[in-house]
Scaffold this active site. Structure first.
Site, PDB file in Angstrom:
ATOM      1  N   ALA A  38       0.855  -1.305   0.168  1.00 50.48           N
ATOM      2  CA  ALA A  38       0.040   0.077   0.044  1.00 50.48           C
ATOM      3  C   ALA A  38       0.975   1.242   0.084  1.00 50.48           C
ATOM      4  CB  ALA A  38      -0.859  -0.037   1.271  1.00 50.48           C
ATOM      5  N   SER A  39       0.585   2.225  -0.579  1.00 46.20           N
ATOM      6  CA  SER A  39       1.130   3.566  -0.598  1.00 46.20           C
ATOM      7  C   SER A  39       0.313   4.813  -0.296  1.00 46.20           C
ATOM      8  CB  SER A  39       1.803   3.644  -2.137  1.00 46.20           C
ATOM      9  OG  SER A  39       2.619   5.033  -2.148  1.00 46.20           O
ATOM     10  N   ALA A  40       0.573   5.614   0.592  1.00 51.26           N
ATOM     11  CA  ALA A  40      -0.132   6.710   0.998  1.00 51.26           C
ATOM     12  C   ALA A  40       0.652   7.939   0.743  1.00 51.26           C
ATOM     13  CB  ALA A  40      -0.588   6.708   2.493  1.00 51.26           C
ATOM     14  N   LYS A  47       6.767  -0.421   7.179  1.00 58.83           N
ATOM     15  CA  LYS A  47       6.346   0.724   7.078  1.00 58.83           C
ATOM     16  C   LYS A  47       7.691   1.854   6.715  1.00 58.83           C
ATOM     17  CE  LYS A  47       2.579   4.100   8.083  1.00 58.83           C
ATOM     18  NZ  LYS A  47       1.277   4.250   8.811  1.00 58.83           N
ATOM     19  N   ASP A  74      -8.207   7.537  13.527  1.00 59.02           N
ATOM     20  CA  ASP A  74      -8.282   7.397  11.965  1.00 59.02           C
ATOM     21  C   ASP A  74      -8.984   6.106  11.435  1.00 59.02           C
ATOM     22  OD1 ASP A  74      -7.695   8.098   9.318  1.00 59.02           O
ATOM     23  OD2 ASP A  74      -5.747   7.567   9.389  1.00 59.02           O
TER      24      ASP A  74
END
Length: 553
Positions: free
Chosen positions: A131-133, A152, A287
Site C-alpha cells: 500500500a502507498s499513501a 512501513k 483514523d
C-alpha cells in the site's frame, strides 16, 4: 515576509486553483481584491468552460496539491461547523493514495535506518509496496524466525515538503482570521495548529508504534478488537516493523455476510469499541476509516494505522460524557448549562434561549434508526444553531468529531438499523456511575496514596511554624493578639473535633469498602494495607493537632 521557495509554492497553489476554476478563492482575500478584474478578463475565461460542481473542483485541486492538502481536506471534511454540507461530503471522498516511490529506494532507506543490510534481518522483502499513501508506504516481509511482518517506511524528504506547506497554511489561516467575519469564532489559526501537531506526529513512526502498543495493551484480552504486535528491535523514527494481519476489509459487507458474521453485532461492537477507547481508556484511534479496519472470521475487528490518536482532558471528558447523557435523556436544559459551565458559549448567554434552540435541533432525530439519521447533518444544524450564540469551536475536539463521523459511516454501512443512541446510552450511564461511585473513590485514594504518604509527615512541621509565628505575634502585640489567639485556638479545637470524627469515619468506611470491593482481607492484604495505614495516619495526625493546640497560650 515570504521566502523565495514559499513564494514559488504559493504561485503554484494559485495556478492549481485557477486551473480547476477556483478563481473566486484566489481573489476572495481582501488584499488581492484588486486582482478580481484581471482574473475575469484572463484568457482562460474568454471561452466558457464546462466545469464540475464547486465541491468536486475543490477536491480535485486538493488532490493535485499533494499530501498535506489531501490530509487537511480530510480533516476539514469533519468540520461541519466550517463548511457547507455538500462540500464536507465531497472532501470526505479524498483518497490518501498516491503513486509509490521505487522499492529499491525504500530498501536503501530501511538499510540506512537499521545500519545493516536488509538480508541480515529479513528472510524475504517484497519491493513492490502492499500500500502507498501520502506519508509512507508499506512492504510485506518475513523475519528470520519465520514471522510475517509489514515494514512501513516514510517517503523520502516528506518532512521538508510538509513543513513548507504548513508555513503557507499559517499564512492562509492568519488572513482568514483577520478578514473572515467568522474568523475569531472559528479560530482557523488554532485549527491549523492542531492539524500541525497531528501531521507532525505522523512523521515519527516510533510514535505510531507507541500508539499501537498502548492500544494493544488496552485491548490485550479483548474479543472485540485486535491490535497487531510491534517489533521494537527494528522500529526507527522513519521505519516501523509490525505483525502482518489477515482479515476481510470492513467495507466488503457481502463477503462478511457470506462468512456468517452478524452485521448487527458488528455494528454494535464498533460503537462499543469507540466509547470504550474514549471514556474507559481516554486514548482512541482517531483514523478509523474503512481502509484501516478489517474483520476476522470470528467477527473480531482488526485495526491498523495508528498515526493519529486522540485524548481528552479530564474536564473535556467529563463534560462530553455529561453532554451525551443529557442528550440521550433529552435534558436540553442540562446541555445548555454544561456549555456555559465549560466556557463553550459566552457567560452572558441566556440559558432558556439556548435550551430552546438545542431542543429544536435534537428532538427530531431521536428514536430513528441510524439509516435515517445523518450525524454530519445533525452537527451542521447544531453548530449553525450554536453560531447564533457566538459559540467558539473547540479545536481539541476536532479528532473526536472526525472519529464519530467515521463510526456513523461504518455503522450505516454494516447495519443501517443500528440505533446509535440506544447502543451508547447504557455505556455512558455505566461509565458515569463508575466515575462517581465508591469503587472509584477507593481506587483514586490508592492511586494517590504514595503522594499522601510522602507529604503528610511534613504537615506537623508546618503547623509548628504557624504556632511560632502566632507566639511571636502575641509577644509583639500582647494586648491586641491575645484575644485573637484565644479565638483562633477555640475555633481550631472545634474544627479538630470534627476532623477527628471525620477521619475516624473515613478510616472505617475505607476499611469496610475495601472489604466489600476486594474480598477476603487476608488474600487481599496488599490492597487493604494502604487503606488501613492511611486511616491510622490521618487519625494520628488529628490527635497530634489536638495536642499541639492544647499547648497554645
Amino acid at each position: 515576509m515570504l521566502r523565495i521557495p514559499q513564494a514559488l509554492r504559493l504561485l503554484h497553489i494559485n495556478l492549481v486553483l485557477l486551473k480547476h476554476g477556483l478563481d473566486e478563492v484566489v481573489v476572495s482575500i481582501p488584499p488581492l481584491g484588486p486582482l478580481r478584474a484581471l482574473v475575469r478578463i484572463a484568457p482562460w475565461n474568454w471561452v466558457k468552460r464546462h466545469l464540475p460542481p464547486y465541491p468536486v473542483r475543490v477536491r480535485l485541486a486538493l488532490e493535485e496539491l499533494g499530501p498535506i492538502f489531501i490530509k487537511f481536506g480530510q480533516l476539514l471534511s469533519t468540520r461541519v461547523d466550517l463548511l457547507p454540507s455538500d462540500l464536507a461530503e465531497e472532501l470526505a471522498k479524498l483518497q490518501d493514495r498516491v503513486p509509490p516511490f521505487p522499492g529499491p529506494e525504500a530498501r536503501v532507506l530501511i538499510e540506512k535506518a537499521w545500519g545493516r543490510p536488509v538480508e541480515t534481518v529479513l528472510d524475504a522483502f517484497e519491493e513492490k509496496p502492499l500500500a502507498s499513501a501520502s506519508i509512507a508506504q508499506v512492504h510485506t516481509a518475513q523475519l528470520k524466525d519465520g514471522r510475517e511482518v509489514i515494514v512501513k517506511v516514510l517517503r523520502p524528504c516528506i518532512d521538508r515538503v510538509i513543513r513548507r506547506d504548513l508555513e503557507l497554511m499559517y499564512v492562509f489561516a492568519g488572513l482568514a482570521q483577520r478578514y473572515w467575519p467568522d474568523g475569531r469564532r472559528l479560530r482557523p489559526v488554532e485549527v491549523v495548529r492542531e492539524y500541525e501537531k497531528t501531521i507532525l506526529d505522523e512523521l515519527n513512526l516510533q510514535r505510531e508504534a507507541a500508539n499501537a502498543s498502548q492500544l494493544r495493551r488496552n485491548f490485550k484480552h479483548s474479543d472485540d478488537l485486535y491490535i497487531p504486535e510491534v517489533y521494537w528491535d527494528w522500529t526507527r523514527p522513519n521505519v516501523m516493523v509490525m505483525e502482518r494481519v489477515y482479515g476481510t476489509p470492513v467495507s466488503r459487507v457481502e463477503e462478511l455476510k457470506a462468512q456468517g458474521i452478524s452485521m448487527r453485532r458488528l455494528g454494535t461492537r464498533g460503537v462499543e469499541i469507540f466509547f470504550t477507547q474514549v471514556f474507559r481508556d481516554n486514548f482512541f484511534h482517531a483514523d478509523m476509516h474503512p481502509g484501516n479496519i478489517f474483520v476476522e472470521p470470528s467477527g473480531r475487528y482488526i485495526s491498523v494505522d495508528f498515526g493519529i490518536v486522540g485524548t481528552l482532558t479530564k474536564e473535556d471528558q467529563r463534560y462530553l460524557a455529561e453532554n451525551l447523557l443529557a442528550f440521550f435523556r433529552r435534558d436540553y436544559r442540562r446541555v445548555a448549562e454544561l456549555h456555559l459551565e465549560s466556557g463553550w458559549v459566552p457567560l452572558g448567554t441566556r440559558v432558556e434561549e439556548f435550551e430552546s434552540a438545542i431542543r429544536t435541533v435534537c428532538e427530531p432525530i431521536f428514536e430513528k434508526p441510524i439509516a435515517e439519521i445523518s450525524f454530519g447533518n445533525f452537527l451542521v444544524n447544531l453548530f449553525q444553531t450554536a453560531r447564533r450564540f457566538d459559540m467558539e469551536i473547540q479545536p481539541q475536539l476536532v479528532l473526536l468529531e472526525k472519529t464519530l463521523i467515521h463510526i456513523e459511516g461504518l455503522g450505516r454501512q454494516l447495519y443501517p438499523q443500528l440505533d446509535l443512541w440506544t447502543t451508547a446510552k447504557p455505556f455512558m450511564e455505566r461509565w458515569m456511575r463508575e466515575q462517581i461511585g465508591l469503587k472509584q473513590l477507593v481506587q483514586r485514594t490508592l492511586h494517590n496514596w504514595p503522594t499522601l504518604a510522602e507529604e503528610l509527615p511534613d504537615v506537623p512541621v508546618a503547623l509548628l511554624r504557624i504556632v511560632d509565628q502566632l507566639e511571636r505575634q502575641a509577644t509583639l502585640y500582647p494586648d491586641g493578639a491575645a484575644g485573637d489567639l484565644k479565638a483562633i485556638r477555640n475555633r481550631l479545637n472545634d474544627n479538630n473535633r470534627r476532623l477527628l470524627a471525620t477521619f475516624g469515619a473515613l478510616g472505617l468506611a475505607g476499611l469496610a469498602s475495601a472489604l466489600l470491593l476486594f474480598g477476603d482481607p487476608w488474600t487481599e492484604l496488599p490492597w487493604l494495607l494502604p487503606v488501613v495505614a492511611g486511616a491510622m495516619l490521618l487519625m494520628s495526625f488529628a490527635l497530634f493537632w489536638r495536642c499541639l493546640l492544647s499547648a497554645l497560650p
